[in-house]
Design an enzyme around this catalytic site. Structure first.
Site, PDB file in Angstrom:
ATOM      1  N   CYS A   1      13.376  11.320   6.880  1.00  0.00           N
ATOM      2  CA  CYS A   1      13.468  10.878   8.274  1.00  0.00           C
ATOM      3  C   CYS A   1      14.894  11.045   8.793  1.00  0.00           C
ATOM      4  O   CYS A   1      15.106  11.159   9.991  1.00  0.00           O
ATOM      5  CB  CYS A   1      13.028   9.435   8.399  1.00  0.00           C
ATOM      6  SG  CYS A   1      13.914   8.357   7.285  1.00  0.00           S
TER       7      CYS A   1
ATOM      8  N   GLU B   1       9.788  16.553  14.541  1.00  0.00           N
ATOM      9  CA  GLU B   1      10.380  16.371  13.223  1.00  0.00           C
ATOM     10  C   GLU B   1       9.875  17.511  12.322  1.00  0.00           C
ATOM     11  O   GLU B   1       8.668  17.673  12.142  1.00  0.00           O
ATOM     12  CB  GLU B   1       9.894  15.021  12.699  1.00  0.00           C
ATOM     13  CG  GLU B   1      10.661  14.477  11.572  1.00  0.00           C
ATOM     14  CD  GLU B   1      10.205  13.049  11.240  1.00  0.00           C
ATOM     15  OE1 GLU B   1       9.075  12.659  11.568  1.00  0.00           O
ATOM     16  OE2 GLU B   1      11.014  12.335  10.637  1.00  0.00           O
TER      17      GLU B   1
ATOM     18  N   LYS C   1       0.858  -1.187   0.000  1.00  0.00           N
ATOM     19  CA  LYS C   1       0.000   0.000   0.000  1.00  0.00           C
ATOM     20  C   LYS C   1       0.894   1.237   0.000  1.00  0.00           C
ATOM     21  O   LYS C   1       1.468   1.619   1.020  1.00  0.00           O
ATOM     22  CB  LYS C   1      -0.919   0.025   1.234  1.00  0.00           C
ATOM     23  CG  LYS C   1      -2.079   0.972   1.008  1.00  0.00           C
ATOM     24  CD  LYS C   1      -2.436   1.825   2.175  1.00  0.00           C
ATOM     25  CE  LYS C   1      -1.518   2.931   2.503  1.00  0.00           C
ATOM     26  NZ  LYS C   1      -1.495   4.071   1.594  1.00  0.00           N
TER      27      LYS C   1
ATOM     28  N   GLU D   1      10.064   1.386  10.438  1.00  0.00           N
ATOM     29  CA  GLU D   1      11.009   2.462  10.112  1.00  0.00           C
ATOM     30  C   GLU D   1      10.252   3.758  10.319  1.00  0.00           C
ATOM     31  O   GLU D   1       9.475   4.168   9.452  1.00  0.00           O
ATOM     32  CB  GLU D   1      11.476   2.337   8.654  1.00  0.00           C
ATOM     33  CG  GLU D   1      12.220   1.065   8.333  1.00  0.00           C
ATOM     34  CD  GLU D   1      13.609   1.025   8.935  1.00  0.00           C
ATOM     35  OE1 GLU D   1      14.104   2.070   9.402  1.00  0.00           O
ATOM     36  OE2 GLU D   1      14.201  -0.059   8.965  1.00  0.00           O
TER      37      GLU D   1
HETATM   38  P1  NAP Z   1       2.322   8.435   7.664  1.00  0.00           P
HETATM   39  O1  NAP Z   1       1.217   9.398   7.741  1.00  0.00           O
HETATM   40  O2  NAP Z   1       2.602   7.586   8.846  1.00  0.00           O
HETATM   41  O3  NAP Z   1       2.000   7.522   6.390  1.00  0.00           O
HETATM   42  C1  NAP Z   1       2.857   6.511   5.947  1.00  0.00           C
HETATM   43  C2  NAP Z   1       2.038   5.447   5.227  1.00  0.00           C
HETATM   44  O4  NAP Z   1       1.133   4.846   6.145  1.00  0.00           O
HETATM   45  C3  NAP Z   1       1.186   5.982   4.080  1.00  0.00           C
HETATM   46  O5  NAP Z   1       1.121   4.999   3.076  1.00  0.00           O
HETATM   47  C4  NAP Z   1      -0.156   6.158   4.749  1.00  0.00           C
HETATM   48  O6  NAP Z   1      -1.244   6.139   3.875  1.00  0.00           O
HETATM   49  C5  NAP Z   1      -0.197   4.936   5.649  1.00  0.00           C
HETATM   50  N1  NAP Z   1      -1.095   5.050   6.781  1.00  0.00           N
HETATM   51  C6  NAP Z   1      -1.427   6.159   7.486  1.00  0.00           C
HETATM   52  N2  NAP Z   1      -2.280   5.838   8.487  1.00  0.00           N
HETATM   53  C7  NAP Z   1      -2.486   4.492   8.400  1.00  0.00           C
HETATM   54  C8  NAP Z   1      -3.262   3.559   9.140  1.00  0.00           C
HETATM   55  N3  NAP Z   1      -3.997   3.936  10.191  1.00  0.00           N
HETATM   56  N4  NAP Z   1      -3.236   2.249   8.771  1.00  0.00           N
HETATM   57  C9  NAP Z   1      -2.509   1.851   7.717  1.00  0.00           C
HETATM   58  N5  NAP Z   1      -1.751   2.689   6.976  1.00  0.00           N
HETATM   59  C10 NAP Z   1      -1.732   3.989   7.311  1.00  0.00           C
HETATM   60  O7  NAP Z   1       3.686   9.123   7.320  1.00  0.00           O
HETATM   61  P2  NAP Z   1       3.998  10.149   6.144  1.00  0.00           P
HETATM   62  O8  NAP Z   1       3.569  11.494   6.538  1.00  0.00           O
HETATM   63  O9  NAP Z   1       3.514   9.624   4.852  1.00  0.00           O
HETATM   64  O10 NAP Z   1       5.581  10.029   6.080  1.00  0.00           O
HETATM   65  C11 NAP Z   1       6.401  10.792   6.863  1.00  0.00           C
HETATM   66  C12 NAP Z   1       6.932   9.991   8.056  1.00  0.00           C
HETATM   67  O11 NAP Z   1       7.632   8.842   7.606  1.00  0.00           O
HETATM   68  C13 NAP Z   1       7.927  10.795   8.856  1.00  0.00           C
HETATM   69  O12 NAP Z   1       7.698  10.651  10.225  1.00  0.00           O
HETATM   70  C14 NAP Z   1       9.266  10.171   8.477  1.00  0.00           C
HETATM   71  O13 NAP Z   1      10.263  10.322   9.416  1.00  0.00           O
HETATM   72  C15 NAP Z   1       8.877   8.750   8.283  1.00  0.00           C
HETATM   73  N6  NAP Z   1       9.884   8.064   7.456  1.00  0.00           N
HETATM   74  C16 NAP Z   1      10.697   7.172   8.071  1.00  0.00           C
HETATM   75  C17 NAP Z   1      11.674   6.521   7.344  1.00  0.00           C
HETATM   76  C18 NAP Z   1      12.571   5.525   8.018  1.00  0.00           C
HETATM   77  O14 NAP Z   1      13.151   4.721   7.323  1.00  0.00           O
HETATM   78  N7  NAP Z   1      12.716   5.527   9.332  1.00  0.00           N
HETATM   79  C19 NAP Z   1      11.824   6.780   5.987  1.00  0.00           C
HETATM   80  C20 NAP Z   1      10.980   7.709   5.389  1.00  0.00           C
HETATM   81  C21 NAP Z   1      10.003   8.343   6.148  1.00  0.00           C
HETATM   82  P3  NAP Z   1      -1.876   7.534   3.324  1.00  0.00           P
HETATM   83  O15 NAP Z   1      -0.906   8.055   2.365  1.00  0.00           O
HETATM   84  O16 NAP Z   1      -3.140   7.141   2.700  1.00  0.00           O
HETATM   85  O17 NAP Z   1      -2.052   8.425   4.526  1.00  0.00           O
END
Ligand code: NAP
Length: 485
Positions: free
Chosen positions: A292, A389, A182, A258
């Protein structure tokens, strides 16, 4: 940039749900938007819970044969995908820039980085080994083997739409696992194109299934209720990661998380200041700061802080902001208005608490989610951006006096993904490297990401590793056989 080429790249991208080897239309569609223009690029299928169940059915059906497929065959599929990604790098980079906003040169680097995960795991697929040893008592033998964990749910974010995918798909394919993926709703196109490429290079039907949707939790929820799913690997924010952990407990899934970061960037008084500034530009500005592993706060020894801040402001203030497809652009738009508002509020809050704006500190233009590269000096402990962040092009600079003060400040976070340390003193470097609570550390270097290295965090940045020798372990289960011999 050539509008006709943009159109043809979008047109060539699948827009449906990939289930059991077929591209299916969804019951409805949703729009993908260019964050530089705020204009829709195209519509893609809006998957439902029923689509997700069908995708899991397909993954479950494909699992036994895929696990039996010769490692060399799995390896060759990855190798061909690596080559195809590089051959098509220009088109893939354009597609990524259109949906995510980063400058074309950075998108191209991401395609290369993404492809490297396929090459790395092509090499790992044929090195999944076990052990044969003698029982310490002398009677009997111990046999261990490593087998695929089974069908996986892979959830990816929008900031690196392709590399965050290949970092999961590569080891899953190498290990012999089937998948439901997804992607983030803001950037589904890169994943859809990636899936098409994997089909083109011979990935069997049902091994990879992709469900795009605007209702992530509704669509993935039923999969956690289904005991046939055996693993979830998630890259995204810490709050969502915690929710998924709860859901994963129902059937005790294998879990890789992650999550978010809050990287400290420490510059000690003996550091090479030129290098510290040069690398700070990379650590802060790669991916428009939406990473991140982006340096989130700069802790600089008080003897260097003014000069460091001045030089960093000069560099960031000179960067060209604009649509990522335009010549010479170094800083694209943020992903959406929510993200830009969050960045602007963090800057206002820091200024309210005494910080001084050395450059930037404002939105740019009246169309697209642009925010100026920003350097803040004299940031105080009360400022929220030291704890949260930022995910944007903002560099807060704060001073320290002693090494212990710097280490304590760096560790004063619930996150523990990465830190950057600038010093030429080996003893100090090793002491600080051991003392910092992080999963990764850049020593005199502003970038750590490397497919050959284990990427991941500690504390609330999650657990599990992607890339390196460790990456494939997330997709393998150890089985031990006691042999009477
Ligand atoms: P996010 O809101 O957590 O979303 C990430 C993914 O999860 C998206 O595909 C999102 O879908 C999905 N999602 C959200 N809520 C969900 C739920 N309740 N159940 C299942 N899936 C769900 O994060 P983001 O804003 O896209 O990304 C930014 C974050 O990612 C930052 O905190 C960053 O640090 C972190 N990140 C971490 C790494 C690492 O390797 N540690 C790498 C890159 C990014 P939708 O798009 O439909 O909301």
């Amino acid at each position: 940039m050539d509008a006709a080429r943009e159109k043809s790249v979008i047109e060539a991208t699948p827009k449906g749900l990939l289930i059991g080897g077929d591209w299916r239309d969804g019951d409805a569609t949703f729009a993908v938007t260019d964050p530089a223009t705020e204009q829709p690029l195209c519509e893609v299928a809006n998957g439902t819970p029923a689509d997700a169940r069908a995708a899991l059915d397909a993954a479950v059906a494909a699992q036994p044969a895929w696990a039996e497929t010769a490692p060399r065959d799995r390896s060759e599929i990855l190798r061909r995908a690596f080559e195809r990604l590089n051959e098509r790098a220009d088109d893939l980079a354009l597609l990524m820039t259109l949906e995510m906003g980063k400058p074309l040169a950075e998108s191209k680097s991401e395609v290369t980085y993404a492809a490297e995960f396929f090459r790395w795991f092509a090499e790992e697929a044929v090195r999944i080994e076990g052990r044969w040893s003698r029982n310490p008592s002398g009677s009997g033998r111990l046999l261990t083997m490593r087998q695929p964990v089974g069908p996986c749910l892979l959830i990816t974010p929008w900031n690196f739409p392709m590399a965050m995918g290949t970092r999961k798909l590569g080891p899953a394919i190498a290990a012999g696992c089937t998948m439901v993926v997804k992607p983030a709703q803001q950037t589904p196109l890169s994943m859809l194109m990636l899936a098409q490429i994997l089909r083109d290079v011979g990935l069997p039907d049902g091994v990879l299934n992709v469900v795009t949707t605007t209702t992530a939790s509704d669509v993935t929820g039923p999969l956690f209720d289904d005991a046939r799913l055996r693993k979830v690997s998630f890259t995204g924010s810490t709050p969502v990661g915690k929710k998924l952990m709860e859901q994963a407990s129902k059937h005790l899934l294998r879990v890789s998380m992650e999550l978010g970061g809050n990287a400290p960037y420490l510059v000690f008084d003996d550091a090479d200041l030129d290098a510290a500034v040069e690398q700070a530009v990379i650590a802060k500005m790669r991916n428009i700061g939406e990473s991140c592993v982006a340096a989130n706060r700069f802790h600089v020894h008080e003897s260097l802080a003014d000069e460091f801040g001045r030089r960093l402001a000069e560099r960031l203030g000179a960067m060209k902001v604009g649509r990522g497809t335009d010549d010479g652009v170094q800083v694209g738009p943020l992903i959406d208005e929510d993200q830009r508002t969050k960045v602007a509020e963090l800057v206002e809050d820091a200024v309210d608490h005494g910080a001084k704006v050395l450059t930037g500190g404002e939105r740019v233009g009246d169309r697209g989610y642009f925010y100026a590269p920003t350097v803040l000096a004299g940031v105080t402990d009360e400022a929220n951006l030291l704890r949260e962040e930022i995910f944007g092009p903002v560099a807060p600079v704060k001073t320290f006096r002693t090494d212990e003060e710097a280490i304590a400040a760096a560790n004063a976070s619930e996150y523990g993904l990465v830190a950057y340390v600038f010093t030429n003193d080996l003893r100090r470097a090793l002491h600080v490297a051991e003392a910092l609570e992080v999963g990764m550390l850049g020593l005199n270097k502003g970038m750590v990401s490397n497919p050959a290295a284990p990427f991941g965090g500690v504390k609330e940045s999650g657990f599990g590793r992607e890339g390196g020798r460790e990456g494939i372990e997330e997709y393998l289960a150890v089985k031990y056989v006691a042999v009477e011999a």
